[in-house]
Design an enzyme around this catalytic site. Structure first.
Site, short mmCIF file in Angstrom:
data_model
loop_
_atom_site.label_atom_id
_atom_site.label_comp_id
_atom_site.label_asym_id
_atom_site.label_seq_id
_atom_site.Cartn_x
_atom_site.Cartn_y
_atom_site.Cartn_z
N LYS A 1 0.84 -1.21 0.00
CA LYS A 1 0.00 0.00 0.00
C LYS A 1 0.87 1.26 0.00
O LYS A 1 0.64 2.18 -0.77
CB LYS A 1 -0.94 0.02 1.23
CG LYS A 1 -1.87 -1.17 1.32
CD LYS A 1 -2.84 -1.05 2.49
CE LYS A 1 -2.17 -1.14 3.85
NZ LYS A 1 -1.62 -2.45 4.19
N ARG B 1 -9.77 0.91 8.79
CA ARG B 1 -9.46 -0.48 9.12
C ARG B 1 -10.60 -1.16 9.86
O ARG B 1 -10.49 -2.34 10.17
CB ARG B 1 -8.22 -0.51 10.02
CG ARG B 1 -6.89 -0.75 9.27
CD ARG B 1 -5.80 -0.60 10.29
NE ARG B 1 -4.59 -1.29 10.05
CZ ARG B 1 -3.48 -0.75 9.56
NH1 ARG B 1 -3.48 0.49 9.12
NH2 ARG B 1 -2.38 -1.45 9.50
N ARG C 1 11.95 -5.95 5.25
CA ARG C 1 11.66 -4.59 4.81
C ARG C 1 12.45 -3.52 5.56
O ARG C 1 12.62 -3.60 6.77
CB ARG C 1 10.16 -4.39 5.02
CG ARG C 1 9.63 -3.04 4.66
CD ARG C 1 8.14 -3.09 4.49
NE ARG C 1 7.41 -3.02 5.74
CZ ARG C 1 6.10 -2.80 5.80
NH1 ARG C 1 5.41 -2.66 4.69
NH2 ARG C 1 5.48 -2.75 6.95
N ARG D 1 10.96 -1.10 10.88
CA ARG D 1 9.87 -0.92 11.83
C ARG D 1 9.94 -1.95 12.94
O ARG D 1 10.16 -3.13 12.67
CB ARG D 1 8.52 -1.03 11.10
CG ARG D 1 8.15 0.24 10.37
CD ARG D 1 6.96 0.06 9.50
NE ARG D 1 5.82 -0.54 10.18
CZ ARG D 1 4.61 -0.61 9.67
NH1 ARG D 1 4.39 -0.10 8.46
NH2 ARG D 1 3.63 -1.15 10.32
N ARG E 1 -0.99 -8.57 13.46
CA ARG E 1 -1.50 -7.58 12.51
C ARG E 1 -2.37 -8.26 11.46
O ARG E 1 -3.40 -7.74 11.05
CB ARG E 1 -0.33 -6.83 11.85
CG ARG E 1 0.31 -5.82 12.80
CD ARG E 1 1.75 -5.52 12.45
NE ARG E 1 1.93 -4.80 11.21
CZ ARG E 1 3.10 -4.72 10.55
NH1 ARG E 1 4.17 -5.35 11.03
NH2 ARG E 1 3.18 -4.03 9.46
P1 AMP Z 1 0.53 0.53 9.22
O1 AMP Z 1 1.72 1.41 9.00
O2 AMP Z 1 -0.64 0.93 8.39
O3 AMP Z 1 0.88 -0.93 9.07
O4 AMP Z 1 0.08 0.73 10.75
C1 AMP Z 1 0.94 0.43 11.82
C2 AMP Z 1 0.14 0.28 13.10
O5 AMP Z 1 -0.51 1.52 13.41
C3 AMP Z 1 -0.97 -0.74 13.05
O6 AMP Z 1 -0.51 -2.06 13.33
C4 AMP Z 1 -1.91 -0.22 14.14
O7 AMP Z 1 -1.41 -0.49 15.42
C5 AMP Z 1 -1.83 1.28 13.93
N1 AMP Z 1 -2.81 1.77 12.92
C6 AMP Z 1 -2.54 2.34 11.71
N2 AMP Z 1 -3.65 2.70 11.08
C7 AMP Z 1 -4.68 2.34 11.89
C8 AMP Z 1 -6.10 2.43 11.79
N3 AMP Z 1 -6.69 2.95 10.69
N4 AMP Z 1 -6.84 1.97 12.83
C9 AMP Z 1 -6.27 1.45 13.93
N5 AMP Z 1 -4.94 1.33 14.09
C10 AMP Z 1 -4.14 1.77 13.08
#
Ligand code: AMP
Length: 214
Positions: free
Chosen positions: A13, A87, A126, A160, A171
């Site tokens: 993404k 989400r 990554r 990360r 996740r």
């Molecule tokens: P990402 O970079 O999108 O993989 O997000 C990293 C982490 O941030 C996720 O595993 C969640 O803990 C939190 N997070 C990001 N976006 C959301 C969302 N829309 N709703 C809830 N938690 C989020």
């Protein structure tokens, strides 16, 4: 044009959103990036979300909806790319209302489809450039041998903390329990378009372009 990129962690993404920013002058709104920024700045909200993120659980709807609300005002350029948001169903409903309140609507939801087995390999290798955000992978797109980012020349690569197998499984579980129902929701709204996220990056870019332009 306002779009959502949806798919499990590691589906690509962020990489595809960056390409759309460059080619279509769109604005990437990544709640993951916003939350990492808050966490790293040590703000009160950042401290609240740090443990939740490390475990790979979802942060509350209230927090992420608040983050998105703040960004929808002002210049909309070529439109918004929602990356990692919504989400949950509550977030999806809130997004519809927020867009309406600023005179906008959602035009497409692009699902990046990737086999689960491929995600672990993608995520665990990554890294990203801490300066420009370019994404590297130990096997498929290694960091340049001179230790400098191929795009911006910085030498500050980051991994990360939640890109490990334990957090990833959590996740993934959160994705299937809470986020994947959105695919049906957006299909029923006539907005869902599916793209093979396992293809070569350029092929994925072309498939997304075709989905958006048709
Ligand atoms: P990402 O970079 O999108 O993989 O997000 C990293 C982490 O941030 C996720 O595993 C969640 O803990 C939190 N997070 C990001 N976006 C959301 C969302 N829309 N709703 C809830 N938690 C989020």
């Amino acid at each position: 044009m306002n779009i959502i990129l949806v798919g499990p962690p590691g589906a690509g993404k962020g990489t595809q959103a960056r390409h759309l920013v460059e080619t279509r002058n769109m604005i990437q709104l990544s709640t993951g990036d916003m939350l990492r920024e808050a966490r790293d700045s040590g703000s009160e909200m950042g401290q609240v979300v740090a443990d939740v993120m490390a475990r790979g659980d979802l942060v509350t709807d209230e927090i992420v909806i608040g983050l998105i609300r703040e960004r929808l005002e002002g210049d909309k350029k070529g439109g918004f790319i929602f990356d990692g948001f919504p989400r949950t169903l509550a977030q999806a409903v809130a997004l519809g209302e927020l867009l309406e309140s600023v005179g906008e609507k959602l035009d497409a939801v692009i699902e990046l489809r990737v086999r689960d087995e491929a995600l672990v390999a993608r995520i665990t290798g990554r890294s990203t450039c801490g300066n420009c955000g370019e994404v590297y992978h130990d096997v498929t797109a290694p960091q340049p041998a001179d230790g400098k980012c191929a795009i911006c020349g910085a030498s500050d690569f980051k991994r990360r903390a939640d890109d490990n197998e334990t957090s990833l499984m959590n996740r993934l579980m959160e994705y299937y329990k809470k986020t994947s129902p959105l695919l049906g929701y957006y299909f029923a709204h006539g907005l869902l378009k599916r793209v093979d996220g396992l293809a070569d990056i350029k092929v994925v870019q072309a498939s997304i372009a075709a989905a958006l332009d048709n």
